[in-house]
Design a protein around this motif. Structure first.
Motif, PDB file in Angstrom:
ATOM      1  N   TYR A 128       1.022  -1.123   0.053  1.00 10.93           N
ATOM      2  CA  TYR A 128      -0.030  -0.143   0.146  1.00 10.93           C
ATOM      3  C   TYR A 128       0.961   1.031   0.075  1.00 10.93           C
ATOM      4  O   TYR A 128       1.929   1.367   0.437  1.00 10.93           O
ATOM      5  N   THR A 275      -6.655   4.185  -1.558  1.00 11.36           N
ATOM      6  CA  THR A 275      -6.333   3.700  -2.844  1.00 11.36           C
ATOM      7  C   THR A 275      -6.578   2.024  -3.011  1.00 11.36           C
ATOM      8  O   THR A 275      -6.057   1.491  -2.105  1.00 11.36           O
ATOM      9  N   THR A 276      -7.243   1.837  -4.292  1.00  8.48           N
ATOM     10  CA  THR A 276      -7.539   0.340  -4.353  1.00  8.48           C
ATOM     11  C   THR A 276      -6.885  -0.279  -5.741  1.00  8.48           C
ATOM     12  O   THR A 276      -7.212  -1.648  -5.877  1.00  8.48           O
ATOM     13  N   THR A 277      -6.024   0.517  -5.910  1.00 13.08           N
ATOM     14  CA  THR A 277      -5.021  -0.352  -7.255  1.00 13.08           C
ATOM     15  C   THR A 277      -3.813  -0.776  -6.670  1.00 13.08           C
ATOM     16  O   THR A 277      -3.289  -0.305  -5.737  1.00 13.08           O
TER      17      THR A 277
END
Length: 285
Positions: A128, A275-277
């Motif tokens: 992350y 952020t989810t990528t």
């Protein structure tokens, strides 16, 4: 809380992920896994924090938080059952030595990747990318709007953490250091009025704010981020195969939604936009 649903696994997913790893920038060639590699171990000792609510905290003898859940998932995808995983508390100033000495196999502890640390250990991931921000009392919201407003104010400093130097040395803000052994103490000092602000990664700040709210204290994140903080998984430098295996596990978690579910579970309730990528990986060297 977000309900965690069963996720697809198996040979088909593994084949798909192998190709994805190449595009994610993690592939270092096919490395042989020695007997000490985390890629082939049946048990794992994972270093974690114990003083970061929502990220890594020990409560009643049990570790919990985003990092803890993420570490459990990594271990499971490496083929190590939960019963064979031991969590060990690490200090901000001792993480590299614990990896080098073999006291822990992995470190999953809001462990920002820096050039200085990469000399001593390798990093899988990052899993992350957080952003350093500032946490203040809500009553001070009109006085502190960004890090430059910390000039001459009391700012928490945790030995071994890069957060205070990022403000004081890199950004040139002459804040006044108030020493603390960890971020739990920073929180206690902030709510008690012994310091004016805490500056560190936004995931950590979100957890601290949530804990303070439960205790009746109103805190606020300034929402003026000024760094990228890639959270890596610390691993012994010689263990290239283990690093690649952990990278594969992280990529799988983002592709099947496990990482996003954990981010929502721990940080959606406090309103932090995450952020989810899948992050850009460091590469296994």
């Amino acid at each position: 809380m977000v309900e965690v649903r069963p996720r697809p696994r198996g040979r088909a997913a593994t084949a798909l992920l192998a190709a994805a790893l190449l595009t994610a920038g993690t592939a270092c060639g096919i490395a042989d896994a020695g007997e000490n590699s985390v890629a082939v171990k049946d048990t794992l000792v994972i270093g974690v924090n114990a003083d970061q609510p929502g990220v890594g905290e020990r409560t009643g003898g049990t570790f919990q938080g985003f990092d803890i859940d993420f570490a459990k998932e990594i271990a499971e995808r490496l083929g190590v059952p939960a019963a064979n995983v031991t969590f060990k508390q690490v200090g901000y100033a001792t993480r590299e030595k614990l990896v080098q000495d073999g006291d822990v196999d992995l470190v999953v502890a809001s462990y920002s990747v820096t050039p200085e640390r990469k000399v001593k250990v390798s990093f899988a991931g990052p899993y992350y990318v957080a952003h350093q921000d500032v946490l203040i009392r809500a009553s001070d919201a009109g006085k502190i709007r960004d890090i430059h407003d910390l000039k001459g104010r009391r700012l928490c400093r945790v030995p071994g953490s890069v957060s205070f130097p990022r403000v004081h040395d890199e950004q040139g803000v002459p804040a006044l250091p108030v020493e603390a052994q960890g971020y739990a103490q920073c929180l206690a000092d902030l709510t008690a009025g012994r310091l004016d602000a805490v500056s560190t990664d936004d995931l950590i700040l979100a957890g601290l704010a949530a804990k303070a709210s439960g205790g009746g204290h109103a805190l606020r994140i300034v929402n003026a981020p000024f760094t990228d903080e890639p959270y890596g998984v610390g691993i012994r430098k010689a263990d290239v195969a283990g690093c690649e295996a952990v990278n594969k596990a992280i990529t799988e978690m983002y592709q099947d939604g496990a990482a996003v579910e954990l981010l929502k579970k721990w940080f959606a309730p406090v309103g932090l936009k995450v952020t989810t990528t899948v992050p850009q990986f460091e590469g296994c060297v």
